[in-house]
Design a protein around this motif. Sequence first.
Motif, mmCIF file in Angstrom:
data_model
loop_
_atom_site.group_PDB
_atom_site.id
_atom_site.type_symbol
_atom_site.label_atom_id
_atom_site.label_comp_id
_atom_site.label_asym_id
_atom_site.label_seq_id
_atom_site.Cartn_x
_atom_site.Cartn_y
_atom_site.Cartn_z
ATOM 1 N N GLY A 262 49.721 55.182 26.573
ATOM 2 C CA GLY A 262 49.641 56.618 26.305
ATOM 3 C C GLY A 262 49.110 56.964 24.933
ATOM 4 N N LYS A 263 49.159 56.023 24.004
ATOM 5 C CA LYS A 263 48.705 56.280 22.635
ATOM 6 C C LYS A 263 47.235 55.922 22.426
ATOM 7 N N THR A 264 46.551 55.481 23.475
ATOM 8 C CA THR A 264 45.168 55.030 23.338
ATOM 9 C C THR A 264 44.196 56.062 23.905
ATOM 10 N N THR A 265 42.911 55.852 23.592
ATOM 11 C CA THR A 265 41.859 56.728 24.126
ATOM 12 C C THR A 265 40.781 55.868 24.788
ATOM 13 N N PRO A 266 41.052 55.361 25.977
ATOM 14 C CA PRO A 266 40.121 54.435 26.621
ATOM 15 C C PRO A 266 38.975 55.129 27.350
ATOM 16 N N GLU A 301 44.040 61.355 35.133
ATOM 17 C CA GLU A 301 44.505 62.683 34.752
ATOM 18 C C GLU A 301 44.731 62.804 33.249
ATOM 19 N N GLU A 302 45.304 61.774 32.633
ATOM 20 C CA GLU A 302 45.693 61.884 31.234
ATOM 21 C C GLU A 302 44.660 61.317 30.265
ATOM 22 N N LYS A 303 43.831 60.380 30.748
ATOM 23 C CA LYS A 303 42.876 59.731 29.854
ATOM 24 C C LYS A 303 41.416 60.012 30.223
ATOM 25 N N LYS A 304 41.198 60.560 31.401
ATOM 26 C CA LYS A 304 39.836 60.850 31.867
ATOM 27 C C LYS A 304 38.961 59.593 31.801
ATOM 28 N N ALA A 305 39.572 58.447 32.090
ATOM 29 C CA ALA A 305 38.888 57.162 31.991
ATOM 30 C C ALA A 305 38.692 56.559 33.374
ATOM 31 N N GLU A 306 37.785 55.587 33.441
ATOM 32 C CA GLU A 306 37.569 54.833 34.673
ATOM 33 C C GLU A 306 38.479 53.610 34.695
ATOM 34 N N VAL A 307 38.641 53.006 35.885
ATOM 35 C CA VAL A 307 39.689 51.998 36.080
ATOM 36 C C VAL A 307 39.173 50.801 36.867
ATOM 37 N N ILE A 308 39.667 49.615 36.495
ATOM 38 C CA ILE A 308 39.519 48.409 37.306
ATOM 39 C C ILE A 308 40.915 47.872 37.590
ATOM 40 N N ILE A 309 41.247 47.698 38.850
ATOM 41 C CA ILE A 309 42.453 46.970 39.253
ATOM 42 C C ILE A 309 42.043 45.523 39.497
ATOM 43 N N TYR A 310 42.840 44.576 39.032
ATOM 44 C CA TYR A 310 42.541 43.175 39.321
ATOM 45 C C TYR A 310 43.798 42.445 39.766
ATOM 46 N N SER A 311 43.615 41.511 40.679
ATOM 47 C CA SER A 311 44.728 40.734 41.216
ATOM 48 C C SER A 311 45.059 39.576 40.282
ATOM 49 N N THR A 312 46.069 38.801 40.640
ATOM 50 C CA THR A 312 46.458 37.649 39.841
ATOM 51 C C THR A 312 46.605 36.428 40.741
ATOM 52 N N PHE A 313 47.032 35.310 40.178
ATOM 53 C CA PHE A 313 47.084 34.029 40.894
ATOM 54 C C PHE A 313 48.527 33.678 41.256
ATOM 55 N N PRO A 314 48.740 32.712 42.144
ATOM 56 C CA PRO A 314 50.111 32.307 42.476
ATOM 57 C C PRO A 314 50.719 31.461 41.370
ATOM 58 N N PRO A 315 51.996 31.703 41.020
ATOM 59 C CA PRO A 315 52.661 30.844 40.037
ATOM 60 C C PRO A 315 52.953 29.480 40.651
ATOM 61 N N ASN A 316 53.513 28.590 39.858
ATOM 62 C CA ASN A 316 53.847 27.244 40.325
ATOM 63 C C ASN A 316 54.671 27.312 41.609
ATOM 64 N N ASP A 317 54.220 26.582 42.603
ATOM 65 C CA ASP A 317 54.886 26.603 43.910
ATOM 66 C C ASP A 317 56.333 26.126 43.839
ATOM 67 N N GLU A 318 56.670 25.362 42.816
ATOM 68 C CA GLU A 318 58.026 24.816 42.700
ATOM 69 C C GLU A 318 58.931 25.649 41.800
ATOM 70 N N TRP A 319 58.440 26.781 41.335
ATOM 71 C CA TRP A 319 59.241 27.636 40.452
ATOM 72 C C TRP A 319 60.275 28.410 41.265
ATOM 73 N N HIS A 320 61.516 28.361 40.830
ATOM 74 C CA HIS A 320 62.619 28.946 41.595
ATOM 75 C C HIS A 320 62.506 30.454 41.760
ATOM 76 N N TYR A 321 61.933 31.140 40.777
ATOM 77 C CA TYR A 321 61.985 32.600 40.764
ATOM 78 C C TYR A 321 60.770 33.281 41.392
ATOM 79 N N GLY A 322 59.843 32.513 41.893
ATOM 80 C CA GLY A 322 58.703 33.121 42.573
ATOM 81 C C GLY A 322 58.985 33.358 44.044
ATOM 82 N N SER A 323 58.507 34.469 44.585
ATOM 83 C CA SER A 323 58.674 34.715 46.024
ATOM 84 C C SER A 323 57.646 33.935 46.837
#
Length: 388
Positions: A262-266, A301-323
């Motif tokens: 909110g404090k930036t002007t992108p 609405e607040e910044k009048k800027a354009e947007v890119i959404i990007y996905s991410t990768f799967p965490p370690n398959d053996e990590w207990h806290y990942g779904s």
Amino acid sequence: MKNKILFPISILLNLVFLIAAVYFVNKIGYESLSFNLYGPAGGNGTEINALYKTADKNPVSEVSHGIRMDIQGESLVLAATNPGKLSFDSLISNSVIVRSKYQRFNEESVVYEEGVDYTVDYNTGEIRRTENSNIPDYATHVLYGLKDFDHRKFPDYTNHPFFVWVDYVTKNGASFAQPNDQSKFLSKFREKLVEGTPVTIVSYGNSITAGGEASSNELRFQYLYGDYLRSKFPNANLKIEDTSISGYTSSQGIKWWSTYIGKTTPDLVLLGWGMNDHNIGSNSPEQYKQNLIQLVEMVREEKKAEVIIYSTFPPNDEWHYGSHSMEKFAQAAKEAALEANCAYVDVYSTWMKVLERKDQSSLLGNNINHPNDFGHWLYAQAFEAMTF
């Protein structure tokens, strides 16, 4: 008559030149050629951030298969004498250099010796430690071989002391990131880049976007992408700002909007959530999707800027806290971009392409859910594959 004499002489001279060239390469070795072309690993010089370079200098984001590629700085962890796979097979003989630092011209870099510290199968693209290798043994890592591990029970689970960085040449290279046409978006941003109007890119996401595990700001993916844009648009006058919130989800991204972005002007906002949304007990894919749509609306609405959404990768398959359902969150991110009518970058598919050969630990700085320097470069490749 003269032409009949000159023609066989010309052929003979060409054959002599070819034989001499082959002899020269075999005599001095590819490492010596690489030394002359790029300088010594650990010597003085300019850091090389670009890893993949094709013979014709085309970006690797173009569709290509079976091309010759000069690869610099691909990460591996090597356990005992087990093989570690590079991204490609069909390596050029004697082209492999294994070193201890990601940035090639690092005075502290150690260059390991083939046949002493490691062996290479040039056909399969596999590297193994030797029994008496100076390369750190990943089999001694505190999490090595553990199933369903809880990282909180271990004081030091980083992978950084175990990485080696590999330079090699393959005859069977292929693009990781597929072409991604987003030309119906970002028109205002492109116009500003072309004209040289000052622009600001603001990244807003979790700890990955905040640079988790990258060894320097310059090697974080958004800064690599900024370098790419400057090379593509010579008049570009752009700066990068990051307002990410480490350890949190897209829900906190909405809640703490005013405190952070909110404090930036992108002019352009990169929205990169999902890793923490994916954790057990956190947001569902549907809630994550709706959060992204809301964040896009807030940017507009607040910044009048354009947007890119990007996905991410799967965490370690053996990590207990990942779904362990990141494919659903990647699909949710793509659907959010479609519904919000904004640009989308597919990091997930790029990462999964790499995992067709490589193990997860070779890409994860913390062995859980943060990319190392090579991983940040993979993010940048996904962004560079986007045309607009």
